[in-house]
Motif scaffolding. Structure first.
Motif, PDB file in Angstrom:
ATOM      1  N   THR A   4       0.837  -1.194   0.000  1.00  0.00           N
ATOM      2  CA  THR A   4       0.000   0.000   0.000  1.00  0.00           C
ATOM      3  C   THR A   4       0.872   1.244   0.000  1.00  0.00           C
ATOM      4  OG1 THR A   4      -1.753  -1.147   1.206  1.00  0.00           O
ATOM      5  CG2 THR A   4      -1.826   1.255   1.202  1.00  0.00           C
ATOM      6  N   LEU A   5       0.570   2.130  -0.922  1.00  0.00           N
ATOM      7  CA  LEU A   5       1.204   3.433  -1.005  1.00  0.00           C
ATOM      8  C   LEU A   5       0.220   4.436  -0.411  1.00  0.00           C
ATOM      9  CD1 LEU A   5       3.244   5.527  -2.126  1.00  0.00           C
ATOM     10  CD2 LEU A   5       2.058   5.344  -4.318  1.00  0.00           C
ATOM     11  N   THR A   6       0.689   5.273   0.502  1.00  0.00           N
ATOM     12  CA  THR A   6      -0.152   6.308   1.102  1.00  0.00           C
ATOM     13  C   THR A   6       0.384   7.668   0.668  1.00  0.00           C
ATOM     14  OG1 THR A   6      -0.591   4.887   2.998  1.00  0.00           O
ATOM     15  CG2 THR A   6      -1.072   7.225   3.267  1.00  0.00           C
ATOM     16  N   ILE A   7      -0.517   8.495   0.140  1.00  0.00           N
ATOM     17  CA  ILE A   7      -0.128   9.789  -0.430  1.00  0.00           C
ATOM     18  C   ILE A   7      -1.007  10.887   0.148  1.00  0.00           C
ATOM     19  CG2 ILE A   7      -0.014  11.152  -2.568  1.00  0.00           C
ATOM     20  CD1 ILE A   7       0.366   8.513  -4.069  1.00  0.00           C
ATOM     21  N   ASP A   8      -0.389  11.994   0.508  1.00  0.00           N
ATOM     22  CA  ASP A   8      -1.119  13.204   0.873  1.00  0.00           C
ATOM     23  C   ASP A   8      -1.150  14.106  -0.354  1.00  0.00           C
ATOM     24  OD1 ASP A   8      -1.337  12.271   3.475  1.00  0.00           O
ATOM     25  OD2 ASP A   8       0.416  13.378   4.168  1.00  0.00           O
ATOM     26  N   GLU A 116      -6.034  12.773  -8.255  1.00  0.00           N
ATOM     27  CA  GLU A 116      -6.843  13.320  -7.161  1.00  0.00           C
ATOM     28  C   GLU A 116      -7.905  14.221  -7.761  1.00  0.00           C
ATOM     29  OE1 GLU A 116      -8.711  13.887  -4.315  1.00  0.00           O
ATOM     30  OE2 GLU A 116      -6.816  13.402  -3.302  1.00  0.00           O
ATOM     31  N   PHE A 117      -9.173  13.982  -7.369  1.00  0.00           N
ATOM     32  CA  PHE A 117     -10.264  14.808  -7.873  1.00  0.00           C
ATOM     33  C   PHE A 117     -11.084  15.467  -6.770  1.00  0.00           C
ATOM     34  CE2 PHE A 117      -9.901  11.523 -11.353  1.00  0.00           C
ATOM     35  CZ  PHE A 117      -9.273  12.368 -12.246  1.00  0.00           C
ATOM     36  N   ASP A 118     -10.691  15.290  -5.515  1.00  0.00           N
ATOM     37  CA  ASP A 118     -11.455  15.844  -4.397  1.00  0.00           C
ATOM     38  C   ASP A 118     -10.519  16.211  -3.242  1.00  0.00           C
ATOM     39  OD1 ASP A 118     -13.802  16.651  -3.087  1.00  0.00           O
ATOM     40  OD2 ASP A 118     -14.131  14.674  -2.210  1.00  0.00           O
ATOM     41  N   GLY A 119      -9.423  16.861  -3.587  1.00  0.00           N
ATOM     42  CA  GLY A 119      -8.431  17.175  -2.570  1.00  0.00           C
ATOM     43  C   GLY A 119      -8.567  18.590  -2.066  1.00  0.00           C
ATOM     44  N   PRO A 120      -7.601  18.976  -1.279  1.00  0.00           N
ATOM     45  CA  PRO A 120      -6.492  18.150  -0.798  1.00  0.00           C
ATOM     46  C   PRO A 120      -6.964  17.139   0.244  1.00  0.00           C
ATOM     47  CG  PRO A 120      -6.349  20.369   0.133  1.00  0.00           C
ATOM     48  CD  PRO A 120      -7.514  20.361  -0.798  1.00  0.00           C
TER      49      PRO A 120
END
Length: 134
Positions: A4-8, A116-120
């Motif tokens: 799993t990659l976790t991205i902010d 990403e379409f609903d960030g941040p």
């Protein structure tokens, strides 16, 4: 095995190149097979697209906004992010890539992106599953 990659993310709409991370997993795990890269979110997708010219990402996101404009009104489900759901369904939530001789079979200018379409957002998760050829 699934990694799993976790991205902010930092913007409402952005494309984050995750190709190197996926290749690093391939380097650890296999020489031949396929890898599946999957977003675990309904408002963030996965795509393969050009990684040489940054204007391509800008154009890509701008055109999606033209098709699915961000409206500042509440949707029936109350979150105001229907455009993000539509963009993710259009782009897709996963990609499958062939691995040969330990390398991702991508074209010269291709990269793998979290869209990403609903960030941040913090803690966007991407699952990466390698399937080794027998």
């Amino acid at each position: 095995m699934i990694k799993t990659l976790t991205i902010d993310t930092k913007k409402r709409d952005e494309m984050i190149d995750i190709t190197t991370y996926v290749q690093d997993i391939i380097n650890e795990e296999m020489k031949e097979g396929i890898v599946v890269v999957q977003s675990l979110h309904t408002t963030a997708g996965i795509t393969v697209n050009e990684n040489a010219d940054p204007d391509v990402k800008t154009d890509f996101l701008r055109r999606l906004d033209e098709v699915y404009p961000w409206e500042h009104t509440l949707d029936l489900h109350g979150e105001g992010n229907t455009a993000a759901h539509l963009k993710t369904s259009t782009v897709g939530h996963s990609q499958t890539i062939i691995v040969t001789n330990g390398g991702l079979q991508l074209g010269t200018w291709q990269g793998i992106y979290l869209c990403e379409f609903d960030g941040p957002r913090s803690g966007r998760r991407v699952s990466i599953k390698t399937i080794e050829a027998e």
